[in-house]
Design a protein around this motif. Structure first.
Motif, PDB file in Angstrom:
ATOM      1  N   VAL A  22       0.840  -1.201   0.000  1.00  0.00           N
ATOM      2  CA  VAL A  22       0.000   0.000   0.000  1.00  0.00           C
ATOM      3  C   VAL A  22       0.878   1.255   0.000  1.00  0.00           C
ATOM      4  CG1 VAL A  22      -1.698   1.324   1.315  1.00  0.00           C
ATOM      5  CG2 VAL A  22      -1.909  -1.164   1.140  1.00  0.00           C
ATOM      6  N   LYS A  34      -1.122   3.413  -2.479  1.00  0.00           N
ATOM      7  CA  LYS A  34      -2.021   2.684  -3.382  1.00  0.00           C
ATOM      8  C   LYS A  34      -3.311   2.440  -2.608  1.00  0.00           C
ATOM      9  CE  LYS A  34       1.785   0.275  -5.720  1.00  0.00           C
ATOM     10  NZ  LYS A  34       2.895   0.711  -4.853  1.00  0.00           N
ATOM     11  N   LEU A  35      -4.261   3.314  -2.807  1.00  0.00           N
ATOM     12  CA  LEU A  35      -5.443   3.344  -1.965  1.00  0.00           C
ATOM     13  C   LEU A  35      -6.517   2.388  -2.474  1.00  0.00           C
ATOM     14  CD1 LEU A  35      -6.506   4.857   0.535  1.00  0.00           C
ATOM     15  CD2 LEU A  35      -7.548   6.509  -1.029  1.00  0.00           C
ATOM     16  N   ASN A  36      -6.964   1.513  -1.579  1.00  0.00           N
ATOM     17  CA  ASN A  36      -8.090   0.627  -1.854  1.00  0.00           C
ATOM     18  C   ASN A  36      -8.830   0.427  -0.536  1.00  0.00           C
ATOM     19  OD1 ASN A  36      -9.914  -1.163  -2.941  1.00  0.00           O
ATOM     20  ND2 ASN A  36      -8.528  -2.918  -2.872  1.00  0.00           N
ATOM     21  N   GLY A  37      -9.511   1.483  -0.118  1.00  0.00           N
ATOM     22  CA  GLY A  37     -10.135   1.481   1.191  1.00  0.00           C
ATOM     23  C   GLY A  37      -9.871   2.790   1.891  1.00  0.00           C
ATOM     24  N   ARG A  38      -9.213   2.720   3.062  1.00  0.00           N
ATOM     25  CA  ARG A  38      -8.967   3.935   3.842  1.00  0.00           C
ATOM     26  C   ARG A  38      -7.558   3.947   4.410  1.00  0.00           C
ATOM     27  NH1 ARG A  38     -12.775   5.385   8.933  1.00  0.00           N
ATOM     28  NH2 ARG A  38     -11.782   3.492   9.774  1.00  0.00           N
ATOM     29  N   GLY A  51      -7.614   8.913  -9.641  1.00  0.00           N
ATOM     30  CA  GLY A  51      -8.598   7.923  -9.241  1.00  0.00           C
ATOM     31  C   GLY A  51      -9.717   8.551  -8.434  1.00  0.00           C
ATOM     32  N   VAL A  53     -10.837   9.327  -5.158  1.00  0.00           N
ATOM     33  CA  VAL A  53     -10.367   9.466  -3.777  1.00  0.00           C
ATOM     34  C   VAL A  53     -11.128  10.602  -3.094  1.00  0.00           C
ATOM     35  CG1 VAL A  53      -8.394   9.894  -2.274  1.00  0.00           C
ATOM     36  CG2 VAL A  53      -8.075   8.678  -4.452  1.00  0.00           C
ATOM     37  N   GLU A  84     -10.039   8.041   1.353  1.00  0.00           N
ATOM     38  CA  GLU A  84     -10.884   6.875   1.108  1.00  0.00           C
ATOM     39  C   GLU A  84     -11.175   6.725  -0.372  1.00  0.00           C
ATOM     40  OE1 GLU A  84     -13.851   6.358   4.736  1.00  0.00           O
ATOM     41  OE2 GLU A  84     -13.858   8.440   4.026  1.00  0.00           O
ATOM     42  N   ASN A  86     -10.501   4.448  -4.195  1.00  0.00           N
ATOM     43  CA  ASN A  86      -9.560   3.669  -4.994  1.00  0.00           C
ATOM     44  C   ASN A  86      -8.762   4.621  -5.882  1.00  0.00           C
ATOM     45  OD1 ASN A  86     -10.204   0.530  -4.784  1.00  0.00           O
ATOM     46  ND2 ASN A  86     -12.148   1.646  -4.693  1.00  0.00           N
ATOM     47  N   ARG A  88      -4.454   6.411  -6.522  1.00  0.00           N
ATOM     48  CA  ARG A  88      -3.073   6.631  -6.094  1.00  0.00           C
ATOM     49  C   ARG A  88      -2.974   8.043  -5.521  1.00  0.00           C
ATOM     50  NH1 ARG A  88       0.472   2.851  -8.623  1.00  0.00           N
ATOM     51  NH2 ARG A  88      -0.828   1.057  -9.173  1.00  0.00           N
ATOM     52  N   GLU A 119      -1.668   3.065   8.087  1.00  0.00           N
ATOM     53  CA  GLU A 119      -2.743   2.235   7.557  1.00  0.00           C
ATOM     54  C   GLU A 119      -3.891   2.143   8.566  1.00  0.00           C
ATOM     55  OE1 GLU A 119      -1.379  -1.019   4.560  1.00  0.00           O
ATOM     56  OE2 GLU A 119      -0.060  -1.210   6.304  1.00  0.00           O
TER      57      GLU A 119
END
Length: 244
Positions: A22, A34-38, A51, A53, A84, A86, A88, A119
């Motif tokens: 991440v 590399k954001l996929n969530g929070r 993306g 975000v 938060e 998906n 970059r 994280e």
């Protein structure tokens, strides 16, 4: 320095993926998330993103009542933001060096101004040092980071880690102290002769004393912070009454 043509510059400086983590360092001063969530990051640290975000400043309820009270009394505290979605996100903090640390259930303390990101699996709690109000120009608070995940901390230039042992305590300048192991609790000590020797202000006589078994990270730079009390805000006496 050699002159590069435009295509060489674009190729050499372009974003590169070398890890599936991440957090990935694009350079020692720029972090890609590399954001996929929070993910939590220092407010104002975003320099670019792509993306879908969403950025949200940390809410009052998310800080917890204890953290909110400490911020209200001291006027201190690093403001964090939620990132938060998906995409970059590229973050940095005044060109400071970024160090990535993976916690596997451990806890560390970090100077509040040196927390860049962490994280979602990391729990953060504000801690304040005892009887320090009005004694130093900054660094009155720190953050305890614990849990499982990666944290990104910053320092001016290359940090140095010093071992702390029961027979060899370590004394540091509060403004040069970056982080320390979670089992240590520094004491505030003063040395009048030190201020007299160097002919500097009374703030220079304040030191942090680390005793026990662990480590402390320092930077080759004295970072000066601004207290709310120095520009007409709160702070002051109540801070000295609070304990970490």
């Amino acid at each position: 320095m050699a002159i590069r043509n435009l295509s060489e510059f674009v190729e050499q400086s372009r974003q590169k993926d070398v890890s599936a983590e991440v957090f990935e360092l694009e350079s020692s001063h720029l972090l890609e998330v590399k954001l996929n969530g929070r993910v939590w990051a220092k407010s104002g640290s975003m320099v670019a993103y792509r993306g879908g975000v969403k950025f949200t400043r940390q809410g009052m309820l998310e800080q917890g009542l204890g953290n909110l009270l400490k911020k209200a009394v001291s006027g201190e505290g690093t403001q964090m933001m939620k990132m938060e979605g998906n995409g970059r996100v590229y973050i940095a903090d005044a060109g400071k060096k970024i160090t990535l640390l993976r916690l596997g259930g451990e806890a560390i303390f970090v100077n509040g101004n040196d927390v860049l990101a962490y994280e979602d699996g990391i729990q953060a709690d504000i801690k304040m040092m005892r009887k320090v109000s009005g004694m130093v120009s900054g660094g009155l608070f720190n953050m305890r980071l614990a849990g499982s995940g990666v944290v990104a901390i910053t320092s001016h230039y290359e940090p140095l880690t010093l071992a702390v042992t029961p027979d060899q305590p370590v004394f540091t300048d509060p403004n040069a102290t970056v982080a320390w192991s979670g089992n240590l609790s520094p004491d505030i000590v003063t040395d009048i002769s030190l201020g007299t020797l160097f002919g500097r202000g009374s703030g220079e006589t304040v030191q942090l004393k680390f005793a026990g078994q662990g480590w402390v990270v320092v930077q080759p730079y004295e970072e000066i912070y601004f207290q709310s009390g120095q520009n007409g805000g709160g702070g002051g006496g109540l801070l000295g009454a609070l304990t970490s």
